[in-house]
Design a protein around this motif. Sequence first.
Motif, PDB file in Angstrom:
ATOM      1  N   LEU A 157      12.023  -2.300  -2.608  1.00  0.00           N
ATOM      2  CA  LEU A 157      11.030  -1.574  -3.393  1.00  0.00           C
ATOM      3  C   LEU A 157       9.628  -1.807  -2.856  1.00  0.00           C
ATOM      4  O   LEU A 157       8.805  -0.877  -2.792  1.00  0.00           O
ATOM      5  CB  LEU A 157      11.117  -1.997  -4.861  1.00  0.00           C
ATOM      6  N   GLY A 158       9.313  -3.042  -2.466  1.00  0.00           N
ATOM      7  CA  GLY A 158       8.003  -3.325  -1.894  1.00  0.00           C
ATOM      8  C   GLY A 158       7.776  -2.565  -0.597  1.00  0.00           C
ATOM      9  O   GLY A 158       6.696  -2.010  -0.373  1.00  0.00           O
ATOM     10  N   ALA A 159       8.783  -2.526   0.272  1.00  0.00           N
ATOM     11  CA  ALA A 159       8.650  -1.775   1.518  1.00  0.00           C
ATOM     12  C   ALA A 159       8.479  -0.281   1.249  1.00  0.00           C
ATOM     13  O   ALA A 159       7.723   0.405   1.948  1.00  0.00           O
ATOM     14  CB  ALA A 159       9.864  -2.014   2.404  1.00  0.00           C
ATOM     15  N   THR A 160       9.153   0.234   0.218  1.00  0.00           N
ATOM     16  CA  THR A 160       9.014   1.652  -0.128  1.00  0.00           C
ATOM     17  C   THR A 160       7.609   1.969  -0.611  1.00  0.00           C
ATOM     18  O   THR A 160       7.003   2.974  -0.202  1.00  0.00           O
ATOM     19  CB  THR A 160      10.041   2.028  -1.199  1.00  0.00           C
ATOM     20  N   LEU A 161       7.065   1.122  -1.487  1.00  0.00           N
ATOM     21  CA  LEU A 161       5.706   1.353  -1.990  1.00  0.00           C
ATOM     22  C   LEU A 161       4.673   1.255  -0.867  1.00  0.00           C
ATOM     23  O   LEU A 161       3.745   2.070  -0.784  1.00  0.00           O
ATOM     24  CB  LEU A 161       5.384   0.340  -3.089  1.00  0.00           C
ATOM     25  N   ALA A 162       4.840   0.262   0.001  1.00  0.00           N
ATOM     26  CA  ALA A 162       3.899   0.111   1.109  1.00  0.00           C
ATOM     27  C   ALA A 162       3.997   1.303   2.068  1.00  0.00           C
ATOM     28  O   ALA A 162       2.980   1.797   2.573  1.00  0.00           O
ATOM     29  CB  ALA A 162       4.165  -1.195   1.840  1.00  0.00           C
ATOM     30  N   PHE A 163       5.203   1.782   2.335  1.00  0.00           N
ATOM     31  CA  PHE A 163       5.356   2.939   3.218  1.00  0.00           C
ATOM     32  C   PHE A 163       4.735   4.185   2.588  1.00  0.00           C
ATOM     33  O   PHE A 163       4.116   5.002   3.290  1.00  0.00           O
ATOM     34  CB  PHE A 163       6.830   3.176   3.507  1.00  0.00           C
ATOM     35  N   PHE A 164       4.877   4.352   1.281  1.00  0.00           N
ATOM     36  CA  PHE A 164       4.255   5.486   0.604  1.00  0.00           C
ATOM     37  C   PHE A 164       2.734   5.413   0.726  1.00  0.00           C
ATOM     38  O   PHE A 164       2.072   6.440   0.950  1.00  0.00           O
ATOM     39  CB  PHE A 164       4.667   5.500  -0.861  1.00  0.00           C
ATOM     40  N   ALA A 165       2.181   4.211   0.618  1.00  0.00           N
ATOM     41  CA  ALA A 165       0.741   4.058   0.774  1.00  0.00           C
ATOM     42  C   ALA A 165       0.296   4.417   2.189  1.00  0.00           C
ATOM     43  O   ALA A 165      -0.739   5.059   2.386  1.00  0.00           O
ATOM     44  CB  ALA A 165       0.331   2.622   0.426  1.00  0.00           C
ATOM     45  N   VAL A 166       1.079   4.002   3.179  1.00  0.00           N
ATOM     46  CA  VAL A 166       0.746   4.334   4.569  1.00  0.00           C
ATOM     47  C   VAL A 166       0.810   5.840   4.790  1.00  0.00           C
ATOM     48  O   VAL A 166      -0.053   6.427   5.453  1.00  0.00           O
ATOM     49  CB  VAL A 166       1.694   3.596   5.533  1.00  0.00           C
TER      50      VAL A 166
END
Length: 310
Positions: A157-166
Amino acid sequence: MHVPRGKKPAPEPAHSTVSLLAKAAYVVAPGTAVIGLLYYFGSVYTDAYYATFGVPPADLQLSVQAYLAKSPDAIFGPVWFLLVCGLAVLLLLGRVGHALARPGREHLRRTVCRWLLVVGLVMTMLGFRVFFGDRIPTPLPESWWGTAYVPIVVVALGATLAFFAVQQRLQPSAVERVRRDETAERMWAAGGALLIGLLAMSLFFGMTRYVAASGEADAWTAMRGGNAESLRVVVYSRIPLAHDAKEIRYRDVGTAKGPYRYQYRGFRLLAKSPSRFYLVSYASRYKDHLTVVLPDDDTVRVELTKAAAT
């Protein structure tokens, strides 16, 4: 097409051939990856299942088809869960991205992206140590965080949120007219690729843990049920068998029945390798389970019958 005399026509460009090869590679590569994953998870499940019984998985020498046949039941649950969760997250983040892309919300979009990036990276680092078997101090109860899957879900979930921010950072705004720094853009894109890799790694790691645990759990369930679904075995031996399996009926039929005079009933076939039989008693349970190993040679003769219907 008119060709001048004395000159050969130029060869036609091989665009069609290249396009065909590209399409074939596009179709074959995903299929190969899927088959490889099915084989891997099938082998993880099968190895965990037989290792719980004390059977060396390498001794069975199972075929590729046998491993592939085991994978659908092992991965159906987690794949269904990931698809549902992925759809929910995709719809939610798509809704958020659509709302942030409206005119006049550039400042809000940047603020939300910063917070999502920070929260995503913190969640990723918080659960990342689970890949090394460490326990991270958290306010969550031990029964929650101590499971094998909660930290992995946190990483994903953290990687998904960070990728969405990028991704939001890389999208040009409606009012932006200044040319962006190409080096910075490439760095952001590389960071997004790393986050995708981390997401894939965490999901792969979690699936492997789940499949291994599923194989072990199914083995314990089979033990508790007395291996009722396994084939019944009657063993005829030239010499008396030394074993500690419970409730195995023994009978000496005498020399009149041929060299295989010692008869044993009550076994169930657990597995068969090229050189050995792995047998268990129908009466064995998980507390007193014992696997009997017999050589597949001329000292014994084995009869297999279908298990009784329950």
